[in-house]
Design an enzyme around this catalytic site. Structure first.
Site, mmCIF file in Angstrom:
data_model
loop_
_atom_site.group_PDB
_atom_site.id
_atom_site.type_symbol
_atom_site.label_atom_id
_atom_site.label_comp_id
_atom_site.label_asym_id
_atom_site.label_seq_id
_atom_site.Cartn_x
_atom_site.Cartn_y
_atom_site.Cartn_z
ATOM 1 N N HIS A 68 0.830 -0.613 0.379
ATOM 2 C CA HIS A 68 -0.178 -0.031 0.128
ATOM 3 C C HIS A 68 0.681 1.354 -0.336
ATOM 4 C CE1 HIS A 68 -3.175 -2.348 0.710
ATOM 5 N NE2 HIS A 68 -3.079 -3.029 1.016
ATOM 6 N N ASN A 100 -6.494 0.668 -3.277
ATOM 7 C CA ASN A 100 -7.215 0.896 -2.617
ATOM 8 C C ASN A 100 -6.603 2.564 -2.695
ATOM 9 O OD1 ASN A 100 -5.456 -1.037 -0.952
ATOM 10 N ND2 ASN A 100 -6.526 -0.237 1.040
ATOM 11 N N ASP A 157 -8.913 -5.161 -3.150
ATOM 12 C CA ASP A 157 -8.000 -4.913 -1.717
ATOM 13 C C ASP A 157 -8.586 -4.082 -0.479
ATOM 14 O OD1 ASP A 157 -6.126 -6.604 0.278
ATOM 15 O OD2 ASP A 157 -5.299 -4.409 0.474
ATOM 16 N N HIS A 184 -9.540 -10.334 -2.012
ATOM 17 C CA HIS A 184 -9.118 -10.205 0.111
ATOM 18 C C HIS A 184 -10.672 -10.625 0.326
ATOM 19 C CE1 HIS A 184 -9.091 -7.595 3.168
ATOM 20 N NE2 HIS A 184 -10.381 -7.903 3.631
ATOM 21 N N HIS A 237 -3.453 -12.597 1.960
ATOM 22 C CA HIS A 237 -3.071 -12.731 2.765
ATOM 23 C C HIS A 237 -4.132 -13.658 3.817
ATOM 24 C CE1 HIS A 237 -6.313 -10.133 2.716
ATOM 25 N NE2 HIS A 237 -5.585 -8.927 2.673
ATOM 26 N N ASP A 310 2.175 -6.779 2.180
ATOM 27 C CA ASP A 310 0.875 -5.637 3.202
ATOM 28 C C ASP A 310 1.124 -4.946 3.887
ATOM 29 O OD1 ASP A 310 -1.872 -5.383 3.415
ATOM 30 O OD2 ASP A 310 -2.922 -6.905 4.940
#
Length: 444
Positions: A68, A100, A157, A184, A237, A310
């Site tokens: 991210h 995102n 996600d 996700h 994940h 992540d």
């Protein structure tokens, strides 16, 4: 002593080169952005920089499937520049930026911006596009338009696609144009209002819980959809024993599924929430000891294909609120390899560990040689042979990594490892032939 007639620009001396076949003692000579020679005792021409790799493992650069970077929209937490610097310091030469952002990466225009911002970064930046417009779960995003730019992974996600019919249509469409969806897995009806894993600790602490079933029910649904459509799917994940077993069975059936796990789900458990510190809030949440054991087993037996960080930075003020109100997420790029080494090196050979961090995620992201579509990326994941792209990680298994939030490259400080020391340390990182990290220090 071997001598090369190629115009050498950098020599990495004294290490052992890691490949899928194992590790062997060899120096590596680079000529610009390609590997020129791999042999014992390469003589460096006068004036050429030498990187000391004595006692180190020399691997293809690491590839993170799940980063991210927050830009655009949340630059107070991270930028592409700072996130890529953290990646390089962690041994990564490529990361896949999650969509995102604000606005979401659900159009070619936003994707072009992110790719442009990443061109001068210390690690290559690929992007994942959103499955649905605005990640709202209502209508499919223009996946074909993004695929024309070379985007090959698509995910909402931070949210799972709740509508099974929409997910089925998206899988059918993705299969038709040759891209992969990544899910996700979270049933929001089951997880609604939850702040941590539902179990003994959530009951003791009086915090609303997220049951393992919230993840596992969507994993099970999407395996059924893969069986129905024949489309490939990547599971993000994984965190529960049940999810790992479902994927294990799907792979045994021959279904085209892959999966990743995050370092924190290999190491940390829900007991750490005892002090109500929001730094331990993550989604999916930290689980039980049994779940951690299952994730490690999945990494060892091939059920889980990749370790993905992540990496989820948050500005300090965002985390400085009560646990149940804080956003989920932890930093991960600079600690992933040392954590993986500490947890897995007693039970896995070095080449198996680097497979999980380098060439297997590179294959899922289609960043390996011969598989790159568009976007200006160099080949990632090796192997380190003559003519290969010069993207390398030099890791010292005898070193150590001490975590000090104030010294991390990220704009944020939300690491759960403050004050901890892990076995092993990244010594050098080379991106397209440039030593961007030398002796653990960023060079730009």
């Amino acid at each position: 002593m071997a001598e090369s007639t190629t115009e050498i620009t950098l020599v990495i001396q004294g290490g052992s080169v890691v490949s899928p076949d194992g590790a062997r003692r060899a120096d590596v000579a680079l000529a610009g952005d390609v590997v020129a020679e791999v042999a014992e005792d390469i003589a460096a021409p006068k004036g050429v920089r030498i990187l000391d790799a004595n006692g180190c493992l020399v691997s293809p650069g690491l590839v993170d499937l799940h980063t991210h970077l927050r830009q655009p929209g949340r630059e107070e937490a991270e930028t592409i520049e700072t996130g890529a610097r953290a990646a390089a310091l962690g041994g990564y030469t490529a990361v896949v930026a999650m969509p995102n952002t604000e606005p979401a990466i659900d159009s070619a225009g936003v994707a072009r911006d992110v790719l442009a911002w990443g061109r001068s970064a210390m690690a290559e930046v690929a992007v994942a596009g959103a499955i649905t417009a605005g990640r709202a779960g209502k209508a499919m995003a223009p996946i074909g338009e993004l695929a024309e730019l070379g985007v090959v992974l698509f995910t909402d996600d931070g949210a799972g696609v709740q509508d099974g019919t929409l997910m089925r249509r998206s899988l059918d469409y993705a299969k038709g144009i040759g891209v992969t969806l990544a899910q996700h897995c979270e049933d929001e009806c089951l997880s609604a209002g939850g702040a941590m894993h539902e179990g003994c600790w959530s009951s003791r602490l009086g915090l609303p819980g997220i049951p393992a079933a919230a993840e596992e029910s969507m994993v099970a649904r999407d395996i059924q959809l893969v069986r129905l459509t024949g489309a490939p799917l990547h599971f993000l994940h994984l965190s529960t024993a049940g999810s790992v077993e479902l994927v294990r069975q799907a792979k045994a059936e021959g279904l085209p599924v892959t999966a990743e796990a995050a370092p924190h789900h290999m190491l940390l458990t829900h007991a750490l929430v005892e002090g109500y510190d929001p730094v331990f809030k993550v989604n999916p949440p930290l689980r039980t000891d049994e779940d951690v054991t299952a994730v490690i087993a999945g990494l060892c037996d091939g059920t889980i294909d990749a370790i993905a960080t992540d990496h989820a930075p948050h500005a300090p003020e965002a985390k400085d609120v009560p646990f149940d109100q804080a956003p989920p997420g932890m930093l991960g790029l600079q600690t992933a390899l040392p954590i993986a080494w500490q947890v897995l090196s007693p039970i896995l050979a070095p080449e198996r560990i680097f497979a999980l961090l380098s060439w297997q995620p590179a294959a899922i992201a289609r960043l390996r040689a011969g598989d790159i579509r568009k976007g200006g990326h160099s080949a990632q994941g090796g192997p380190l042979i003559v003519g290969a792209s010069a993207n390398l990680c030099v890791f010292d298994p005898n070193g150590s990594t001490e975590v000090d939030p104030g010294r991390l490259a990220s704009r944020s400080r939300n690491t759960p490892y403050d004050g901890r020391t892990f076995a092993g340390a990244v010594r050098h990182t080379v991106l397209r032939g440039e030593a961007v990290v030398i002796d653990g220090e960023a060079q730009r």
